[in-house]
Design an enzyme around this catalytic site. Structure first.
Site, short mmCIF file in Angstrom:
data_model
loop_
_atom_site.label_atom_id
_atom_site.label_comp_id
_atom_site.label_asym_id
_atom_site.label_seq_id
_atom_site.Cartn_x
_atom_site.Cartn_y
_atom_site.Cartn_z
N ASP A 151 66.81 10.33 19.17
CA ASP A 151 66.77 9.06 19.66
C ASP A 151 65.84 8.76 20.97
O ASP A 151 66.10 7.77 21.77
CB ASP A 151 68.42 8.45 20.01
CG ASP A 151 69.30 8.63 19.32
OD1 ASP A 151 68.89 8.24 17.95
OD2 ASP A 151 70.36 9.23 19.39
N LYS B 27 60.99 7.99 19.03
CA LYS B 27 59.81 8.64 18.04
C LYS B 27 59.29 7.73 16.85
O LYS B 27 58.05 7.52 16.76
CB LYS B 27 60.40 10.04 17.40
CG LYS B 27 60.83 11.02 18.22
CD LYS B 27 61.27 11.97 17.34
CE LYS B 27 62.57 11.84 16.75
NZ LYS B 27 63.88 11.50 17.51
N GLY C 229 67.37 7.49 12.42
CA GLY C 229 67.27 6.02 12.56
C GLY C 229 65.89 5.77 13.47
O GLY C 229 66.35 6.05 14.62
N HIS C 230 65.17 4.94 12.81
CA HIS C 230 64.09 4.58 13.82
C HIS C 230 63.84 3.03 13.52
O HIS C 230 63.63 2.47 12.54
CB HIS C 230 62.70 5.07 12.94
CG HIS C 230 62.52 6.67 13.28
ND1 HIS C 230 61.73 7.34 12.69
CD2 HIS C 230 63.41 7.43 14.00
CE1 HIS C 230 61.96 8.65 13.07
NE2 HIS C 230 63.09 8.82 13.85
N GLN D 102 65.47 13.35 15.03
CA GLN D 102 66.44 14.07 15.75
C GLN D 102 65.59 14.78 17.14
O GLN D 102 64.29 14.36 17.11
CB GLN D 102 67.17 15.11 14.92
CG GLN D 102 68.42 14.62 14.00
CD GLN D 102 67.81 14.33 12.60
OE1 GLN D 102 67.15 15.27 12.08
NE2 GLN D 102 68.15 13.45 11.96
P1 IMP Z 1 74.47 15.39 11.11
O1 IMP Z 1 72.81 15.49 11.35
O2 IMP Z 1 74.99 13.85 10.65
O3 IMP Z 1 74.95 16.59 10.47
O4 IMP Z 1 75.03 15.24 12.55
C1 IMP Z 1 75.05 16.32 13.45
C2 IMP Z 1 74.73 16.09 14.79
O5 IMP Z 1 73.44 15.58 15.01
C3 IMP Z 1 75.54 14.94 15.43
O6 IMP Z 1 75.98 15.20 16.67
C4 IMP Z 1 74.77 13.75 15.24
O7 IMP Z 1 75.11 12.64 16.07
C5 IMP Z 1 73.62 14.32 15.65
N1 IMP Z 1 72.44 13.79 15.01
C6 IMP Z 1 71.77 13.29 13.67
N2 IMP Z 1 70.84 12.69 13.60
C7 IMP Z 1 70.45 12.19 14.84
C8 IMP Z 1 69.79 11.28 15.12
O8 IMP Z 1 68.65 10.85 14.69
N3 IMP Z 1 69.62 10.86 16.46
C9 IMP Z 1 70.51 11.38 17.42
N4 IMP Z 1 71.40 12.14 17.08
C10 IMP Z 1 71.48 12.62 15.77
#
Ligand code: IMP
Length: 423
Positions: free
Chosen positions: A13, A16, A40-41, A223
Site C-alpha cells: 500500500d 506503487k 489493489g492499486h 504488496q
Molecule cells: P493474502 O495475500 O490475502 O494471503 O494475505 C496475507 C497478508 O498480506 C495479509 O496481512 C494481507 O493483509 C496482506 N496483503 C496482501 N495483499 C496486500 C496488499 O496489496 N497490500 C497490503 N497488504 C496486503
C-alpha cells in the site's frame, strides 16, 4: 536495455500504482510477476479513478504491452470483471497477455482461505480471503491448475474433479464447511476459459523478445518487502515474493536483464492484517494520519494501522532487493501533523538493534529508537520542485536518504499523477 523493477519497501500500500502508472508512460512493457487480486492499486487519470487488482497499471496506455506473468495467481472471475470494467471505460485491453504457466485460483482456494482464517481465531493472518495462499500452496504441492490446463477442456475437467474431491473432504471433515459442486465449477470455469483464451500466451518469450529489442520494461510489484513469504514478517505475510528477486522468477527472466530496482515507501508506515509493528501509533496522531492519508484498504476497505517512518525496515528493503533509488509518497499527509519521528534502530533488553530481526517474538519486544524531526504546516500539494518544499520537509527527505544510503528519486505530494516532485 532498460528494465526496472518497482517494489513496495514496507508492508504494501505504498502507492506503487501511481508510480507505476507514471513510469508506464515511458515503458513499452509492464509486467506483474507475483500476487493476485489481493493487490489493489488506485490510479487517478484524466479526472477518473481506476481501481486495479490484477491488471497491470500500464493497461491505461493502449500502446503498452501488459503482461500477467507466470508467478501471478489468477482468479479468472475477478480478472474478467476487471477486464469488462476497463472495456466499459473505453479501454480495449487488447494490450493484455497472460502467461500460460500462471496458476488459477479455484473456488475451493477462496473457501479454504476463509475457513482456515476462521479456524485460526485470534491468531488469524488477516488475509484478503481471495484464495491467494491456498492457490500458492497447491502450486508448491504440485496439484495446481495452470492457465494452460484451464484452456485444455478435458485436462482441466480431470484435474478439477480430482482436486475438488480431495478439497471437499478437507472442507467438510476438517473445517465443517459446505462442499463445492464440481459440475457447476467446471461449467463456470470452462466459460471463463473461452473468454480469456485470446489473452493467454508464453509471456516469457514475449518478454525476452522485448528486452532483446531494447524495449523499456517495468516490473510492477504488488504488496511489499515485509509481506514476502521468505523475507517478510512470517507468518503474517502473503504467499509470494514481492521483493525484486520475485520479479525474475515470476516473469521468467534472469537477473542479468534487470537494470534498476526502485523501492516505493510512504513518508510514514502502514500495515493491514495482524503482526508486530514497532512504530505503530495508537493515539490521535495515528488517527490523523489514517484520516488524512485515507488509509483504508483498496481491496478490502479495512482501516490500515498507521505509524512513524521506520528506517530499519527501509534499510532492510534496500539491502534485500538491491534498491538503487527510493520514491517517498504521501509527504503531504504529514503537513500539520506536528513534530515528526523517524525510527533509526530498535532497543531490546538494553541492546541497540540496527538490522530487522527474523524472529517475530524478537520484533515484538523491540522498542523503536526515534530521531525527532521538525514538522511543517504548509499545504505542499501544489509544490512542483524540491527547493520549494518547506525546509523541514526537505530535511525529512534528506534524512531518509542519509539513513538508507540511497537517493530519493521522487516525492509524492498528492494522489494525482502530476502531484510529484522529481528530485
Ligand atoms: P493474502 O495475500 O490475502 O494471503 O494475505 C496475507 C497478508 O498480506 C495479509 O496481512 C494481507 O493483509 C496482506 N496483503 C496482501 N495483499 C496486500 C496488499 O496489496 N497490500 C497490503 N497488504 C496486503
Amino acid at each position: 536495455m532498460s528494465a526496472t523493477v518497482l517494489i513496495g519497501a514496507q508492508w504494501g500500500d505504498e502507492g506503487k500504482g501511481k508510480v507505476t502508472d507514471i513510469l508506464a508512460q515511458q515503458s513499452q512493457v509492464v509486467v506483474r510477476s507475483q500476487g493476485g487480486n489481493n493487490a489493489g492499486h488506485t490510479i487517478e487519470a484524466n479526472g477518473n479513478v481506476y481501481k486495479l487488482h490484477l491488471l497491470p497499471s500500464g493497461i491505461l496506455n493502449p500502446q503498452t504491452l501488459c503482461i500477467i506473468g507466470n508467478g501471478v495467481v489468477i482468479d479468472p472471475k475477478a480478472l474478467l470483471v476487471e477486464i469488462n470494467k476497463m472495456k466499459d471505460s473505453g479501454f480495449s485491453v487488447s494490450n493484455l497477455k497472460i502467461d500460460a504457466r500462471a496458476h488459477v485460483i479455484m473456488p475451493y482456494h477462496i473457501q479454504i482461505d476463509e475457513l482456515s482464517e476462521l479456524q485460526r481465531g485470534d491468531s488469524e493472518i488477516g488475509t484478503t480471503k481471495r484464495g491467494i495462499g491456498p492457490c500458492y500452496a497447491d502450486k508448491s504441492q504440485r496439484c495446481g491448475i495452470r492457465m494452460c490446463d484451464l484452456l485444455d477442456g478435458s485436462l482441466f475437467e480431470t484435474k478439477a474433479r480430482e482436486n475438488i474431491s480431495l478439497k471437499n473432504k478437507m472442507i467438510t471433515h476438517v473445517y465443517g464447511g459446505s462442499p463445492i459442486d464440481a459440475d457447476a465449477v467446471i461449467a463456470e470455469y470452462k466459460s471463463f476459459a473461452k473468454e480469456l483464451a485470446s489473452y493467454v500466451d508464453d509471456t516469457t518469450v514475449l518478454l525476452h523478445e522485448a528486452i532483446k529489442a531494447q524495449k523499456r520494461v517495468l516490473f510492477e510489484g504488488a504488496q511489499g518487502t515485509l509481506l514476502d513469504i521468505d523475507l517478510g514478517t512470517y507468518p503474517y505475510v502473503t504467499s509470494s515474493h514481492p521483493t525484486s528477486g520475485g520479479a525474475c522468477v515470476g516473469a521468467g527472466i534472469g537477473p542479468t536483464y534487470i537494470d534498476s530496482c526502485i523501492g516505493v515507501a510512504k513518508a510514514y508506515t502502514t500495515r493491514v492484517g495482524k503482526g508486530p509493528f514497532p512504530t505503530e501509533l495508537f493515539d490521535k496522531t495515528g488517527e490523523d494520519i489514517r484520516q488524512k492519508g485515507n488509509e483504508f484498504g483498496t481491496t478490502t476497505g479495512r482501516p490500515r494501522r498507521c505509524g512513524w517512518l521506520d528506517a530499519v525496515i527501509l534499510k532492510y528493503s534496500v539491502r534485500t532487493s538491491g534498491l538503487t533509488k527510493l520514491t517517498v509518497n504521501k509527504l503531504d499527509t504529514l503537513s500539520g501533523v506536528g513534530d515528526l519521528k523517524i525510527c533509526t534502530a530498535y532497543e531490546k533488553d538494553g541492546k541497540v538493534i540496527t538490522e530487522f530481526p527474523a524472529s517475530l517474538s524478537e520484533l515484538e519486544q523491540c522498542a523503536p529508537i526515534y530521531e525527532s524531526m521538525e514538522g511543517w504546516d504548509e499545504d505542499i500539494t501544489d509544490v512542483k520542485s524540491f527547493a520549494d518544499l518547506p525546509v523541514a520537509a526537505q530535511r525529512y527527505i534528506e534524512k531518509i536518504e542519509q539513513l538508507c544510503c540511497v537517493p530519493v528519486w521522487m516525492v509524492g505530494v498528492g494522489p494525482k499523477r502530476n502531484q510529484n516532485i522529481i528530485k
